[in-house]
Design a protein around this motif. Structure first.
Motif, short mmCIF file in Angstrom:
data_model
loop_
_atom_site.label_atom_id
_atom_site.label_comp_id
_atom_site.label_asym_id
_atom_site.label_seq_id
_atom_site.Cartn_x
_atom_site.Cartn_y
_atom_site.Cartn_z
N GLY A 227 0.80 -1.21 0.00
CA GLY A 227 0.00 0.00 0.00
C GLY A 227 0.83 1.26 0.00
O GLY A 227 2.05 1.25 0.26
N ASN A 228 0.17 2.38 -0.29
CA ASN A 228 0.85 3.68 -0.22
C ASN A 228 0.56 4.32 1.14
O ASN A 228 0.07 3.67 2.05
CB ASN A 228 0.46 4.58 -1.39
N SER A 229 0.84 5.61 1.27
CA SER A 229 0.67 6.28 2.57
C SER A 229 -0.79 6.40 2.98
O SER A 229 -1.08 6.65 4.16
CB SER A 229 1.32 7.67 2.53
N LEU A 230 -1.72 6.22 2.03
CA LEU A 230 -3.14 6.34 2.34
C LEU A 230 -3.81 4.99 2.58
O LEU A 230 -4.91 4.92 3.14
CB LEU A 230 -3.87 7.05 1.19
N THR A 231 -3.19 3.92 2.15
CA THR A 231 -3.81 2.60 2.23
C THR A 231 -3.98 2.17 3.68
O THR A 231 -3.09 2.35 4.51
CB THR A 231 -2.94 1.56 1.49
N TYR A 232 -5.15 1.60 3.98
CA TYR A 232 -5.39 1.10 5.34
C TYR A 232 -6.10 -0.24 5.29
O TYR A 232 -6.62 -0.65 4.25
CB TYR A 232 -6.19 2.12 6.16
N ARG A 233 -6.10 -0.90 6.42
CA ARG A 233 -6.79 -2.19 6.52
C ARG A 233 -8.08 -2.02 7.33
O ARG A 233 -8.08 -1.40 8.39
CB ARG A 233 -5.90 -3.23 7.20
N TYR A 234 -9.16 -2.60 6.82
CA TYR A 234 -10.41 -2.68 7.56
C TYR A 234 -10.87 -4.14 7.50
O TYR A 234 -11.15 -4.66 6.42
CB TYR A 234 -11.47 -1.76 6.96
N LYS A 235 -10.87 -4.80 8.65
CA LYS A 235 -11.19 -6.23 8.72
C LYS A 235 -10.28 -7.00 7.77
O LYS A 235 -9.07 -6.95 7.89
CB LYS A 235 -12.67 -6.46 8.47
N ASN A 236 -10.84 -7.71 6.80
CA ASN A 236 -10.02 -8.49 5.87
C ASN A 236 -9.86 -7.81 4.51
O ASN A 236 -9.76 -8.48 3.48
CB ASN A 236 -10.61 -9.89 5.69
N TYR A 237 -9.85 -6.50 4.51
CA TYR A 237 -9.74 -5.74 3.27
C TYR A 237 -8.58 -4.76 3.32
O TYR A 237 -8.31 -4.15 4.36
CB TYR A 237 -11.03 -4.96 2.98
N MET A 238 -7.92 -4.58 2.17
CA MET A 238 -6.99 -3.48 1.97
C MET A 238 -7.72 -2.41 1.16
O MET A 238 -8.31 -2.73 0.11
CB MET A 238 -5.75 -3.94 1.18
N ILE A 239 -7.67 -1.18 1.63
CA ILE A 239 -8.41 -0.10 0.97
C ILE A 239 -7.47 1.08 0.73
O ILE A 239 -6.80 1.55 1.64
CB ILE A 239 -9.60 0.37 1.84
#
Length: 250
Positions: A227-239
């Protein structure tokens, strides 16, 4: 004499459900099908006894490309040269067109696009590629190691989401991940998708500081997304947010 026709067909991640309708139609109507043996097993449903099937081993890309060209030069042949994912993304299309140009041939060729590994893996992870991203092959068989390291450095500096293909060199992988770690936070999400949409599929979401714990899951069939600096994890997802929150009230 009328020559045949050559299709360079992307079969996607591997399962029939992920092939395009066009790819399926071409595979069914072709009387000659050529490919790496593993890819041929993935399309066994279209390999009836009426077709000429020519398989090849790893590192026999030039043989596959030349054979496809020669078969397509024969009258009335409809030839399908299969490539996993998409033929233009580290696939057979570039080599075939290069050989045709070098030989100054006038051959009827069409690329049939397919779902490339970056898109298949990303879909399994959620939506990590919603913003700008780069795809880099970590195979140093054809590209010098220094060139790969340079590309990774620039991609990391520019804060692109990074997708790695061809994870065949463990030492090189460690080196490029160390480069990325200099530019991104330790908790940056890292996705590992092994054999996307195949029977032995495995999906892992970890972090830049912990990815080495899953080294045994990394192989040629694994796609890695950092991921980049904005990418985050929510449960079992990369967003990876596209930026709507900067302009609109969410």
């Amino acid at each position: 004499m009328k020559m045949g026709r050559l299709y360079i067909v992307g079969i996607g991640p591997g399962s029939k459900e992920q092939r395009t309708i066009k790819a399926q139609e071409v595979l069914e109507k072709s009387n000659v099908i050529i490919g790496y043996n593993t890819y041929l097993r993935l399309i066994s449903d279209v390999l009836d006894g009426k077709k000429e099937v020519i398989g090849a081993r790893m590192k026999e890309e030039i043989f596959r490309a030349n054979t496809a060209i020669e078969k397509a030069l024969e009258s009335n042949n409809t030839v399908a040269l299969v490539s996993s994912g998409d033929p233009q993304v580290y696939g057979m299309a570039g080599l075939v067109y290069d050989l045709i140009a070098r030989r100054n041939l006038d051959l009827d060729v069409e690329v049939v696009p397919g779902v490339t590994a970056a898109l298949a893996a990303a879909a399994r992870l959620g939506s990590p590629l919603s913003l700008d991203f780069v795809v880099i092959s970590l195979s140093d068989l054809l590209i010098p190691r220094e060139e790969i390291l340079h590309k990774v450095t620039k991609a990391a500096e520019a804060d692109f989401v990074i997708v790695f293909y061809n994870l065949i060199n463990e030492n090189l992988l460690i080196e490029v991940m160390d480069i990325i770690s200099k530019h991104r936070k330790p908790n940056t999400p890292v996705g590992l998708v092994k054999s996307a949409y195949r029977n032995n599929e495995n999906i892992i979401i970890t972090t830049l500081s912990s990815w080495k714990e899953y080294m045994n899951e990394i192989s040629m069939s694994t796609t890695m997304i950092i991921g980049n600096s904005l990418t985050y994890r929510y449960k079992n997802y990369m967003i990876t947010p596209r930026g709507y929150e900067r302009k609109y009230e969410l």
